[in-house]
Design a protein around this motif. Structure first.
Motif, short mmCIF file in Angstrom:
data_model
loop_
_atom_site.label_atom_id
_atom_site.label_comp_id
_atom_site.label_asym_id
_atom_site.label_seq_id
_atom_site.Cartn_x
_atom_site.Cartn_y
_atom_site.Cartn_z
N TYR A 1 0.82 -1.21 0.00
CA TYR A 1 0.00 0.00 0.00
C TYR A 1 0.85 1.26 0.00
N ALA A 2 2.06 1.15 0.57
CA ALA A 2 2.96 2.31 0.60
C ALA A 2 3.74 2.46 -0.70
N GLY A 3 3.57 1.53 -1.62
CA GLY A 3 4.24 1.61 -2.91
C GLY A 3 5.70 1.22 -2.88
N ILE A 4 6.08 0.43 -1.88
CA ILE A 4 7.47 0.00 -1.75
C ILE A 4 7.63 -1.37 -2.40
N ALA A 5 8.61 -1.49 -3.28
CA ALA A 5 8.85 -2.75 -3.96
C ALA A 5 9.96 -3.51 -3.23
N THR A 6 9.59 -4.51 -2.46
CA THR A 6 10.57 -5.34 -1.77
C THR A 6 10.01 -6.73 -1.58
N ARG A 7 10.88 -7.70 -1.59
CA ARG A 7 10.44 -9.09 -1.40
C ARG A 7 10.40 -9.41 0.08
N ILE A 8 9.34 -10.09 0.50
CA ILE A 8 9.17 -10.47 1.91
C ILE A 8 9.14 -11.99 1.99
N VAL A 9 10.01 -12.54 2.83
CA VAL A 9 10.11 -13.99 3.01
C VAL A 9 9.37 -14.37 4.30
N PRO A 10 8.31 -15.15 4.23
CA PRO A 10 7.57 -15.52 5.45
C PRO A 10 8.14 -16.77 6.12
N ALA A 11 8.48 -16.65 7.39
CA ALA A 11 8.79 -17.82 8.22
C ALA A 11 7.58 -18.03 9.10
N ALA A 12 6.72 -18.93 8.68
CA ALA A 12 5.43 -19.12 9.33
C ALA A 12 4.99 -20.56 9.12
N LEU A 13 3.88 -20.91 9.74
CA LEU A 13 3.34 -22.26 9.61
C LEU A 13 2.67 -22.44 8.25
N PRO A 14 2.69 -23.65 7.72
CA PRO A 14 2.08 -23.89 6.41
C PRO A 14 0.55 -23.86 6.49
N ASP A 15 -0.07 -23.73 5.34
CA ASP A 15 -1.53 -23.73 5.23
C ASP A 15 -2.04 -25.17 5.21
N GLU A 16 -1.97 -25.80 6.38
CA GLU A 16 -2.42 -27.18 6.50
C GLU A 16 -2.70 -27.49 7.97
N PHE A 17 -3.42 -28.56 8.22
CA PHE A 17 -3.58 -29.03 9.58
C PHE A 17 -2.29 -29.72 10.00
N LEU A 18 -1.78 -29.35 11.17
CA LEU A 18 -0.46 -29.80 11.59
C LEU A 18 -0.53 -31.14 12.32
N ALA A 19 0.62 -31.78 12.41
CA ALA A 19 0.72 -33.07 13.07
C ALA A 19 0.73 -32.91 14.59
#
Length: 329
Positions: free
Chosen positions: A284-302
Motif C-alpha cells: 500500500y505504501a508503494g514499496i517494492a521489496t520481497r518479503i520472506v515468510p517464516a510461518a506455519l504452512p496452510d495445513e492441519f499440523l501433526a
C-alpha cells in the motif's frame, strides 16, 4: 526380579517451548493479573473450566470472590464477560485460543467488539504451542480475528511482554485479545531495554544484511537466530511487533528500508497473520521489496513433541538460520 522402570511422561498440553537452559518465569499472566487486581477492585477473571491451563488459577486463588468458573461453555463465558463490562467491571476471560476464536467468535464480535466493551479475551495455546494436533492448535486465530472491527490483538514474546501487557490491556477502553504463553515462559526482553507499548513495535537490534520482523515467541527465535548468524558474518536486525492490530505501520515501513532481506516470523499460518499484514502495508505504501515468510504452512499440523514440530514446520532457531542463509545465497 528387577525393579520396575519409572516412565517419565510429559503432557503435550502443557509442554514448554523454552530451551532447557533458558531463564523462565512461571505463570507471568496469572501473577500480573493478581497484582493488578490488588490495586484495582474492578478487575475480574473468568475461565471456561481451564483456569489451571491458562494460569488463571493464580488470580482465582488470590481473589476467589472475583473469579467466575463458567464451565465448558465459551460462548456463555464471553457473553457473561460482556455483561460484567457493561456494569463497569474489567473482565479477563481465559480459555484456549481455538475455543475463543473458532467456537465463540460470534459472541466476541457482537457482544463485545461491536459495543466496544473493555473485555480482555485471553487465548492459551496459540499457534504451535501444543503437540495435541489440530483440535487444539490455534494456527489461524489471527486470521480469524484481524478482520473483527474494534479489536486490539497482542502477541507477546515472553514473560516480560506479558507482565507489562496486562495492565496496558486493562487500561485500554475497548476489547482485546491476548495470545497467551503460559506455564514456564521464557524471559528474554529484559536484556534489550524493552518496554511494552500497546500499538508500538520495538527495534531490538540493528543489522545491515537482514531484518526479522517478528511477533510472539518467534521474536525470541529471531533474536537467537541473529546471534548465531553473526558468527557467520551475517548482520541481522530484529523488529518486534507485539501488537498485531493496530499495526505499527510506520515502524514496519522504516524496517524495510534499503536492500536488506526482509523475513517475517510468526507462530501462525502464513495466511492472514503478520506476514500478510506486513506485505499489505508495504504494498500500500508503494514499496517494492520481497518479503520472506517464516510461518506455519496452510495445513492441519501433526501431533507430537514441540521441538520436533517446530523444526519440522520451520519455527526453530536452526530452521530460521537455514532459511536466511539459503535466501542470501
Amino acid at each position: 526380579m528387577s525393579a520396575p522402570v519409572k516412565r517419565l511422561t510429559t503432557s503435550a498440553m502443557i509442554a514448554s517451548f523454552a530451551d532447557a537452559d533458558q531463564r523462565t518465569n512461571s505463570a507471568p499472566f496469572g501473577h500480573a493479573l493478581a497484582r493488578l487486581a490488588d490495586e484495582r477492585p474492578e478487575i475480574v477473571g473468568l475461565s471456561a473450566d481451564l483456569a489451571k491451563y491458562t494460569d488463571m488459577h493464580v488470580f482465582r486463588d488470590a481473589h476467589p470472590n472475583r473469579f467466575f468458573q463458567m464451565g465448558m461453555a465459551e460462548q456463555a463465558m464471553l457473553g457473561a464477560a460482556a455483561g460484567l463490562a457493561e456494569v463497569g467491571l474489567v473482565p479477563f476471560a481465559s480459555t484456549y485460543s481455538v475455543f475463543a476464536t473458532r467456537r465463540a467468535y460470534d459472541f466476541l464480535c457482537l457482544d463485545i467488539a461491536e459495543p466496544y466493551l473493555n473485555v480482555n479475551v485471553v487465548g492459551a495455546l496459540p499457534g504451535l504451542t501444543t503437540g495435541y494436533g489440530p483440535s487444539h492448535q490455534a494456527t489461524e486465530d489471527l486470521a480469524i480475528l484481524r478482520a473483527c472491527p474494534n479489536l486490539t490483538i497482542v502477541d507477546p514474546c515472553d514473560s516480560v511482554d506479558i507482565e507489562q501487557a496486562v495492565p496496558a490491556l486493562a487500561d485500554h477502553p475497548g476489547p482485546t485479545y491476548l495470545r497467551l504463553l503460559r506455564g514456564k515462559v521464557p524471559t528474554v526482553l529484559d536484556e534489550y531495554d524493552y518496554r511494552f507499548e500497546l500499538g508500538r513495535a520495538a527495534s531490538l537490534r540493528d543489522g545491515n544484511d537482514v531484518v526479522f520482523i517478528s511477533t510472539g515467541l518467534m521474536t525470541m527465535r529471531a533474536l537467537q537466530a541473529a546471534e548465531r548468524l553473526q558468527k557467520d558474518h551475517v548482520d541481522a536486525a530484529v523488529l518486534h511487533v507485539p501488537t498485531i492490530k493496530p499495526l505499527d505501520t510506520a515502524a514496519i515501513l522504516n524496517a524495510v528500508r534499503g536492500d536488506r532481506l526482509v523475513v517475517t516470523c510468526e507462530n501462525h499460518t502464513r495466511i492472514g497473520g503478520l506476514s500478510e499484514a506486513v506485505a499489505a502495508a508495504v504494498a500500500y505504501a508503494g514499496i517494492a521489496t520481497r518479503i520472506v515468510p517464516a510461518a506455519l504452512p496452510d495445513e492441519f499440523l501433526a501431533a507430537g513433541a514441540l521441538p520436533t514440530l517446530h523444526d519440522r514446520y520451520g519455527l526453530s532457531t536452526d530452521a530460521l538460520c537455514a532459511r536466511v542463509k539459503k535466501e542470501l545465497q
